[in-house]
Design an enzyme around this catalytic site. Structure first.
Site, PDB file in Angstrom:
ATOM      1  N   GLY A   1      -6.965   7.570 -16.139  1.00  0.00           N
ATOM      2  CA  GLY A   1      -6.226   8.130 -15.008  1.00  0.00           C
ATOM      3  C   GLY A   1      -6.772   9.471 -14.581  1.00  0.00           C
ATOM      4  CG  ASN A   2      -6.754  10.852 -10.747  1.00  0.00           C
ATOM      5  OD1 ASN A   2      -5.770  11.399 -10.253  1.00  0.00           O
ATOM      6  ND2 ASN A   2      -7.278   9.742 -10.233  1.00  0.00           N
ATOM      7  NE  ARG A   3      -5.512  18.078 -14.983  1.00  0.00           N
ATOM      8  CZ  ARG A   3      -5.200  18.932 -15.952  1.00  0.00           C
ATOM      9  NH1 ARG A   3      -5.313  18.550 -17.213  1.00  0.00           N
ATOM     10  NH2 ARG A   3      -4.786  20.141 -15.682  1.00  0.00           N
TER      11      ARG A   3
END
Ligand code: C5P
Length: 230
Positions: free
Chosen positions: A29-31
């Site tokens: 995932g990413n932020r």
């Protein structure tokens, strides 16, 4: 009072970050918080637009009132949703942090822990949705007059965020590009944004540092102007 300049317009906004599954319980995932995309959707709805928000994963945000939300977890799901929802719309704004890569294969069962080192994860490229929307329009497969991209850049020594932005606009060939200056509280998890708004016709305007709602207003001003000129 907000202008009602987007009444009768249909706009599509993507927001949040993708999660690319590795096995049934793990993902890459990413932020991205989704705040900029949600602000864009909310402001467009306030200005009278019929808004579809194609949302991946976000911080704990309430969906803006009066906005239709379509969930799309992975980049491939987001691609399909955007190609379908954008056709016939007046504008599509790609504020999502699309996952550039995904695990090449999805394990059917949870990958077990053992005394051995785990296998390395092999990644494969995801589609560039923004570039694909532009290409689909060029091929006559998609009708949408305004396609907007976002770029989060840091000014590296010798190259400014503006230089990067100009290069990205040329590469992606979208109509408008919002160039975010990353750092000092800008972009991703922060509340504030600032940078440049670049247009394919060469117009360049600074976006003053401020809230994500302010940036959203600035962007819809530019979109509205372009729609009015058609
Ligand atoms: O190439 P870069 O990721 O910096 O481009 C950012 C812009 O492209 C954003 O508008 C983002 O939503 C979009 N994008 C996309 N598909 C990808 C990667 C980025 O549509 N795979």
């Amino acid at each position: 009072a907000l202008p009602h300049d987007l009444a009768g317009r249909r706009v599509v906004v993507s927001a949040g970050g993708n999660r690319e599954p590795l096995d049934p319980v793990r993902y890459l995932g990413n932020r991205s918080s989704g705040r900029q995309g949600y602000a864009l959707a909310r402001v467009a709805a306030h200005r009278g637009a019929d808004v579809t928000l194609v949302a991946a994963y976000t911080a704990d945000l309430a969906p803006p009132a009066g906005v239709r939300v379509v969930r799309a977890g992975t980049a491939q799901e987001m691609r399909a949703a955007l190609l379908a929802e954008s056709d016939g719309a007046d504008a599509v704004v790609m504020a999502a942090a699309v996952a550039d890569f995904r695990p090449e294969s999805l394990a059917e069962h949870k990958i077990k822990k053992s005394d051995q080192d785990p296998d390395p994860v092999k990644l494969t490229r995801n589609p560039d949705i923004l570039a694909e929307l532009v290409q689909a329009r060029r091929d006559g497969r998609l009708r949408v007059p305004v396609i907007v991209g976002f770029a989060a850049e840091t000014g590296d020594p010798g190259t400014t965020v503006l230089d990067y932005g100009r290069a990205k606009l040329a590469r992606k060939a979208c109509d408008l590009l919002v160039v975010n200056a990353v750092g000092e509280g800008g972009a991703f998890e922060g509340e504030d944004n600032g940078g440049w708004l670049l247009a394919a016709d060469g117009a360049e305007s600074p976006i003053r540092h401020g809230s994500k709602s302010l940036l959203a207003s600035t962007l819809w001003d530019a979109v509205s102007l372009r729609l009015g000129r058609q």
